[in-house]
Scaffold this motif. Structure first.
Motif, PDB file in Angstrom:
ATOM      1  N   SER A 114       0.830  -1.201   0.000  1.00  0.00           N
ATOM      2  CA  SER A 114       0.000   0.000   0.000  1.00  0.00           C
ATOM      3  C   SER A 114       0.863   1.249   0.000  1.00  0.00           C
ATOM      4  CB  SER A 114      -0.940   0.010   1.218  1.00  0.00           C
ATOM      5  OG  SER A 114      -0.198  -0.003   2.425  1.00  0.00           O
ATOM      6  N   THR A 115       0.287   2.317  -0.494  1.00  0.00           N
ATOM      7  CA  THR A 115       0.956   3.608  -0.515  1.00  0.00           C
ATOM      8  C   THR A 115       0.010   4.659   0.043  1.00  0.00           C
ATOM      9  OG1 THR A 115       2.223   3.006  -2.483  1.00  0.00           O
ATOM     10  CG2 THR A 115       2.102   5.345  -1.931  1.00  0.00           C
ATOM     11  N   SER A 116       0.483   5.411   1.018  1.00  0.00           N
ATOM     12  CA  SER A 116      -0.272   6.532   1.581  1.00  0.00           C
ATOM     13  C   SER A 116       0.288   7.816   0.990  1.00  0.00           C
ATOM     14  CB  SER A 116      -0.146   6.559   3.107  1.00  0.00           C
ATOM     15  OG  SER A 116      -0.709   5.404   3.685  1.00  0.00           O
ATOM     16  N   TRP A 117      -0.617   8.693   0.577  1.00  0.00           N
ATOM     17  CA  TRP A 117      -0.230   9.968  -0.014  1.00  0.00           C
ATOM     18  C   TRP A 117      -0.762  11.102   0.860  1.00  0.00           C
ATOM     19  CZ3 TRP A 117       2.766   9.836  -4.435  1.00  0.00           C
ATOM     20  CH2 TRP A 117       2.775   8.640  -5.161  1.00  0.00           C
ATOM     21  N   PHE A 118       0.100  12.103   1.100  1.00  0.00           N
ATOM     22  CA  PHE A 118      -0.280  13.248   1.927  1.00  0.00           C
ATOM     23  C   PHE A 118       0.136  14.538   1.220  1.00  0.00           C
ATOM     24  CE2 PHE A 118       0.996   9.681   4.581  1.00  0.00           C
ATOM     25  CZ  PHE A 118      -0.078   9.506   5.428  1.00  0.00           C
ATOM     26  N   ALA A 119      -0.596  15.614   1.491  1.00  0.00           N
ATOM     27  CA  ALA A 119      -0.228  16.913   0.931  1.00  0.00           C
ATOM     28  C   ALA A 119       1.179  17.291   1.388  1.00  0.00           C
ATOM     29  CB  ALA A 119      -1.234  17.977   1.363  1.00  0.00           C
ATOM     30  N   GLY A 120       1.938  17.922   0.491  1.00  0.00           N
ATOM     31  CA  GLY A 120       3.326  18.247   0.784  1.00  0.00           C
ATOM     32  C   GLY A 120       3.507  19.158   1.976  1.00  0.00           C
ATOM     33  N   GLU A 121       2.491  19.953   2.322  1.00  0.00           N
ATOM     34  CA  GLU A 121       2.592  20.875   3.453  1.00  0.00           C
ATOM     35  C   GLU A 121       2.840  20.142   4.766  1.00  0.00           C
ATOM     36  OE1 GLU A 121      -2.098  21.515   4.558  1.00  0.00           O
ATOM     37  OE2 GLU A 121      -1.343  22.314   2.653  1.00  0.00           O
ATOM     38  N   LEU A 122       2.504  18.853   4.815  1.00  0.00           N
ATOM     39  CA  LEU A 122       2.719  18.088   6.045  1.00  0.00           C
ATOM     40  C   LEU A 122       4.188  17.746   6.276  1.00  0.00           C
ATOM     41  CD1 LEU A 122      -0.306  15.589   6.125  1.00  0.00           C
ATOM     42  CD2 LEU A 122       0.096  17.560   7.603  1.00  0.00           C
ATOM     43  N   ALA A 123       5.033  17.963   5.275  1.00  0.00           N
ATOM     44  CA  ALA A 123       6.446  17.646   5.432  1.00  0.00           C
ATOM     45  C   ALA A 123       7.065  18.438   6.576  1.00  0.00           C
ATOM     46  CB  ALA A 123       7.201  17.929   4.133  1.00  0.00           C
ATOM     47  N   GLU A 124       6.655  19.692   6.743  1.00  0.00           N
ATOM     48  CA  GLU A 124       7.170  20.505   7.840  1.00  0.00           C
ATOM     49  C   GLU A 124       6.398  20.264   9.126  1.00  0.00           C
ATOM     50  OE1 GLU A 124       7.490  24.620   6.981  1.00  0.00           O
ATOM     51  OE2 GLU A 124       8.758  24.350   5.206  1.00  0.00           O
ATOM     52  N   GLN A 125       5.090  20.067   9.015  1.00  0.00           N
ATOM     53  CA  GLN A 125       4.271  19.886  10.205  1.00  0.00           C
ATOM     54  C   GLN A 125       4.477  18.517  10.848  1.00  0.00           C
ATOM     55  OE1 GLN A 125       0.654  20.887   7.832  1.00  0.00           O
ATOM     56  NE2 GLN A 125       0.177  22.246   9.544  1.00  0.00           N
ATOM     57  N   ALA A 126       4.690  17.502  10.024  1.00  0.00           N
ATOM     58  CA  ALA A 126       4.814  16.121  10.528  1.00  0.00           C
ATOM     59  C   ALA A 126       6.001  15.450   9.847  1.00  0.00           C
ATOM     60  CB  ALA A 126       3.521  15.351  10.272  1.00  0.00           C
ATOM     61  N   PRO A 127       7.231  15.835  10.196  1.00  0.00           N
ATOM     62  CA  PRO A 127       8.421  15.376   9.470  1.00  0.00           C
ATOM     63  C   PRO A 127       8.675  13.872   9.530  1.00  0.00           C
ATOM     64  CG  PRO A 127       9.036  16.543  11.494  1.00  0.00           C
ATOM     65  CD  PRO A 127       7.574  16.776  11.285  1.00  0.00           C
ATOM     66  N   LEU A 128       8.129  13.172  10.515  1.00  0.00           N
ATOM     67  CA  LEU A 128       8.357  11.724  10.587  1.00  0.00           C
ATOM     68  C   LEU A 128       7.734  10.974   9.409  1.00  0.00           C
ATOM     69  CD1 LEU A 128       7.929  10.838  14.389  1.00  0.00           C
ATOM     70  CD2 LEU A 128      10.035  11.284  13.100  1.00  0.00           C
ATOM     71  N   LEU A 129       6.818  11.623   8.706  1.00  0.00           N
ATOM     72  CA  LEU A 129       6.225  10.988   7.529  1.00  0.00           C
ATOM     73  C   LEU A 129       7.268  10.752   6.442  1.00  0.00           C
ATOM     74  CD1 LEU A 129       2.857  12.956   7.219  1.00  0.00           C
ATOM     75  CD2 LEU A 129       3.184  10.647   8.116  1.00  0.00           C
ATOM     76  N   LEU A 130       8.394  11.463   6.526  1.00  0.00           N
ATOM     77  CA  LEU A 130       9.454  11.325   5.532  1.00  0.00           C
ATOM     78  C   LEU A 130      10.578  10.410   6.010  1.00  0.00           C
ATOM     79  CD1 LEU A 130       9.638  14.988   4.210  1.00  0.00           C
ATOM     80  CD2 LEU A 130       8.765  12.976   3.013  1.00  0.00           C
ATOM     81  N   GLU A 131      10.350   9.681   7.083  1.00  0.00           N
ATOM     82  CA  GLU A 131      11.326   8.714   7.570  1.00  0.00           C
ATOM     83  C   GLU A 131      10.758   7.302   7.433  1.00  0.00           C
ATOM     84  OE1 GLU A 131      12.787   9.597  11.432  1.00  0.00           O
ATOM     85  OE2 GLU A 131      13.147  11.721  11.001  1.00  0.00           O
ATOM     86  N   ARG A 132      11.624   6.343   7.168  1.00  0.00           N
ATOM     87  CA  ARG A 132      11.169   4.966   6.954  1.00  0.00           C
ATOM     88  C   ARG A 132      10.929   4.208   8.249  1.00  0.00           C
ATOM     89  NH1 ARG A 132      13.950   2.164   1.667  1.00  0.00           N
ATOM     90  NH2 ARG A 132      13.747   3.932   0.243  1.00  0.00           N
ATOM     91  N   ASP A 133      11.233   4.817   9.366  1.00  0.00           N
ATOM     92  CA  ASP A 133      10.973   4.163  10.648  1.00  0.00           C
ATOM     93  C   ASP A 133       9.478   4.095  10.918  1.00  0.00           C
ATOM     94  OD1 ASP A 133      13.694   3.922  11.101  1.00  0.00           O
ATOM     95  OD2 ASP A 133      13.820   5.874  12.105  1.00  0.00           O
ATOM     96  N   ARG A 134       9.084   3.079  11.661  1.00  0.00           N
ATOM     97  CA  ARG A 134       7.684   2.934  12.068  1.00  0.00           C
ATOM     98  C   ARG A 134       7.299   4.081  12.987  1.00  0.00           C
ATOM     99  NH1 ARG A 134       5.556   0.531  16.723  1.00  0.00           N
ATOM    100  NH2 ARG A 134       3.345  -0.007  16.556  1.00  0.00           N
ATOM    101  N   ILE A 135       6.120   4.649  12.766  1.00  0.00           N
ATOM    102  CA  ILE A 135       5.584   5.689  13.638  1.00  0.00           C
ATOM    103  C   ILE A 135       4.760   4.998  14.717  1.00  0.00           C
ATOM    104  CG2 ILE A 135       4.084   7.714  13.765  1.00  0.00           C
ATOM    105  CD1 ILE A 135       4.849   8.331  10.874  1.00  0.00           C
ATOM    106  N   VAL A 136       5.183   5.117  15.957  1.00  0.00           N
ATOM    107  CA  VAL A 136       4.630   4.323  17.052  1.00  0.00           C
ATOM    108  C   VAL A 136       3.115   4.457  17.158  1.00  0.00           C
ATOM    109  CG1 VAL A 136       4.641   3.953  19.536  1.00  0.00           C
ATOM    110  CG2 VAL A 136       6.789   4.420  18.347  1.00  0.00           C
TER     111      VAL A 136
END
Length: 238
Positions: A114-136
């Motif tokens: 599966s692939t989740s897509w988010f608006a690019g503005e979240l890159a600054e607001q939620a930076p963990l979305l750009l890391e491959r680690d599991r988000i707890v």
């Protein structure tokens, strides 16, 4: 029973008979103090995963886990731009994963991609979305924590399809083998899209839904031929 008969425009006796058949087949179950609900069986769809994450903090059922294979900013493909309600080619977050089931012998069997897509503005607001680690707390809980946007509604569509080269590689199936393709939209309390998702499941997977029958017609199951209307058109970001 009255609500079910009213929602579907049938006699009480017809509604009662239909529920009896569903109970016999194990598709619904009566829950004291709640009513009749769709029986939860096997693996879950996006809506069920969202409820599970919010209620228990768990994302996947026991014996399953996901590997994040991509977490990056990319130009939005046309279908993703439509799904998120953003301009085609604008930056969006792509977060891809493969879900595995661990067998009793220790082997790992891929269950879905599966692939989740988010608006690019979240890159600054939620930076963990750009890391491959599991988000707890899961992506839903993390986005709510970082932005205050509360997920309240999910639409998911599934259709039978044929395996392409990516699915052949992930699942080890023959070219053109049957698979299940899905799209899902996670909406916040303002009606805006938080996440647009695309998924591919093995044909032996079970997708189940659970909803209340005493809260009106909150769920819709339909079949329709292609071409189909765009279900997200009414949810373009304002």
């Amino acid at each position: 029973m009255r609500q079910l008969a009213a929602d579907w425009g049938v006699a009480h006796g017809t509604a009662r008979t239909a529920l009896a058949v569903l109970r016999t087949e194990g598709l619904v179950v009566g829950v004291p103090g709640t009513g009749t609900i769709v029986q939860k069986r096997g693996d879950q769809g996006a809506g069920a995963r969202a409820r599970e994450a919010r209620g228990t903090g768990r994302i996947y059922p026991p014996g399953q886990y996901a590997k994040i294979t991509a977490a990056e900013l990319v130009p939005a493909p046309d279908e993703v731009a439509v799904g998120l309600g953003v301009d085609a080619g604008s930056e969006v977050i792509r977060r891809a994963r493969v879900t595995y089931r661990t067998e009793s012998d220790g082997s790992e069997i891929p269950q879905s991609a599966s692939t989740s897509w988010f608006a690019g503005e979240l890159a600054e607001q939620a930076p963990l979305l750009l890391e491959r680690d599991r988000i707890v707390q899961g992506t839903f809980g993390y986005i709510e924590e970082m932005t205050g946007r509360t997920p309240v509604e999910v639409l998911e569509e599934l259709r039978l399809s044929e395996a392409g080269s990516d699915e052949e590689f992930i699942f080890g199936v023959e070219p053109g083998a049957p698979i299940i393709r899905g799209e899902n939209w996670l909406l916040d309390d303002e009606g805006d899209v938080i996440e647009y998702g695309q998924s591919v499941l093995r044909p032996d997977r079970t997708v189940s839904y659970r909803f209340r029958l005493d809260q009106g017609s909150g769920a819709e199951i339909s079949t329709r031929p292609e071409p189909r209307p765009d279900p997200a058109a009414r949810w373009h970001r304002r």
